[in-house]
Design a protein around this motif. Structure first.
Motif, mmCIF file in Angstrom:
data_model
loop_
_atom_site.group_PDB
_atom_site.id
_atom_site.type_symbol
_atom_site.label_atom_id
_atom_site.label_comp_id
_atom_site.label_asym_id
_atom_site.label_seq_id
_atom_site.Cartn_x
_atom_site.Cartn_y
_atom_site.Cartn_z
ATOM 1 N N UNK A 1 -40.589 78.494 20.034
ATOM 2 C CA UNK A 1 -40.446 78.982 18.662
ATOM 3 C C UNK A 1 -40.837 80.456 18.563
ATOM 4 N N UNK A 2 -41.828 80.885 19.346
ATOM 5 C CA UNK A 2 -42.231 82.293 19.362
ATOM 6 C C UNK A 2 -41.094 83.156 19.904
ATOM 7 N N UNK A 3 -40.458 82.698 20.967
ATOM 8 C CA UNK A 3 -39.384 83.471 21.597
ATOM 9 C C UNK A 3 -38.154 83.543 20.689
ATOM 10 N N UNK A 4 -37.844 82.475 20.003
ATOM 11 C CA UNK A 4 -36.734 82.512 19.057
ATOM 12 C C UNK A 4 -37.029 83.501 17.923
ATOM 13 N N UNK A 5 -38.287 83.542 17.488
ATOM 14 C CA UNK A 5 -38.682 84.498 16.452
ATOM 15 C C UNK A 5 -38.592 85.933 16.973
ATOM 16 N N UNK A 6 -38.866 86.113 18.267
ATOM 17 C CA UNK A 6 -38.760 87.439 18.892
ATOM 18 C C UNK A 6 -37.333 87.963 18.780
ATOM 19 N N UNK A 7 -36.374 87.105 19.060
ATOM 20 C CA UNK A 7 -34.957 87.487 18.952
ATOM 21 C C UNK A 7 -34.603 87.843 17.514
#
Length: 208
Positions: free
Chosen positions: A29-35
């Motif tokens: 979820x953190x990585x998706x938010x990064x994008x």
């Protein structure tokens, strides 16, 4: 009688596989938010990165406490410890990336970074699916997902090299410095994904 023995005499059993799945979902979820934050320029997602990293830190602390207090673990204790710390380091690396980007007043990244962050997203999804499939104990499926994470890192490195080569031709020293630092942070996140995938594979081999 059996339930009494299980409740009051036998050591508590902790479902560490579910705990690792929960941790990997938080990282995804953190990585998706990064994008969403840096590629799609959604400001709300920038705050979500730090909020989710804090949640991942809480999950890490809970899992570590469970590990320290568990008398019996379903899989190798050291392997569980490695994965907990590696998932945590992925989340921490993303927080470091955000802090550095904000320090350089970077609010969005151009198309050149879409592919790199996309590789990290692919790595994260494959890693999370690998942990999900630990439940079924299918070593081949887990190993395939671990390999997908490594393949994602190779794709990231190829893009990283091209972008670094292009930077070398730039005459703007500040731009070169800032972009080099940002690229290095993204490369570190991808590297941590690969290290965690190797530990995931180590777990499934020991379970087989």
């Amino acid at each position: 009688m059996t339930s009494f023995i299980k409740k009051f005499i036998l050591p508590k059993e902790v479902d560490f596989i579910s705990a690792l799945i929960e941790h990997s979902l938080a990282v995804e979820s953190i990585i998706n938010a990064l994008y969403l934050c840096f590629i799609e320029e959604k400001e709300a997602s920038c705050k979500e990165i730090l909020d989710n990293e804090s949640q991942a830190q809480s999950i890490k602390e809970k899992n570590m406490n469970e590990l320290l207090n568990a008398f019996i673990t379903p899989i190798d204790r050291e392997s569980i410890y490695r994965v907990i710390t590696q998932l945590d380091w992925i989340a921490v690396s993303i927080r470091h990336f955000v802090l550095e980007a904000k320090a350089y007043r970077i609010t969005s990244l151009d198309d050149g970074y879409t592919e790199i962050i996309g590789c990290i997203q692919q790595q994260s999804k494959s890693l999370q699916l690998g942990f999900q499939n630990l439940k079924g104990g299918d070593a081949v499926i887990v190993a395939n997902h671990a390999q997908e994470v490594r393949d994602g890192y190779e794709a990231l490195i190829e893009r990283h090299i091209k972008m670094m080569a292009a930077l070398a031709d730039s005459g703007n020293m500040r731009e070169m410095f800032v972009r080099k630092e940002i690229l290095s942070q993204l490369k570190e996140i991808g590297k941590r994904m690969q290290v965690c995938a190797n530990s995931l594979e180590d777990i499934v081999v020991k379970m087989s």
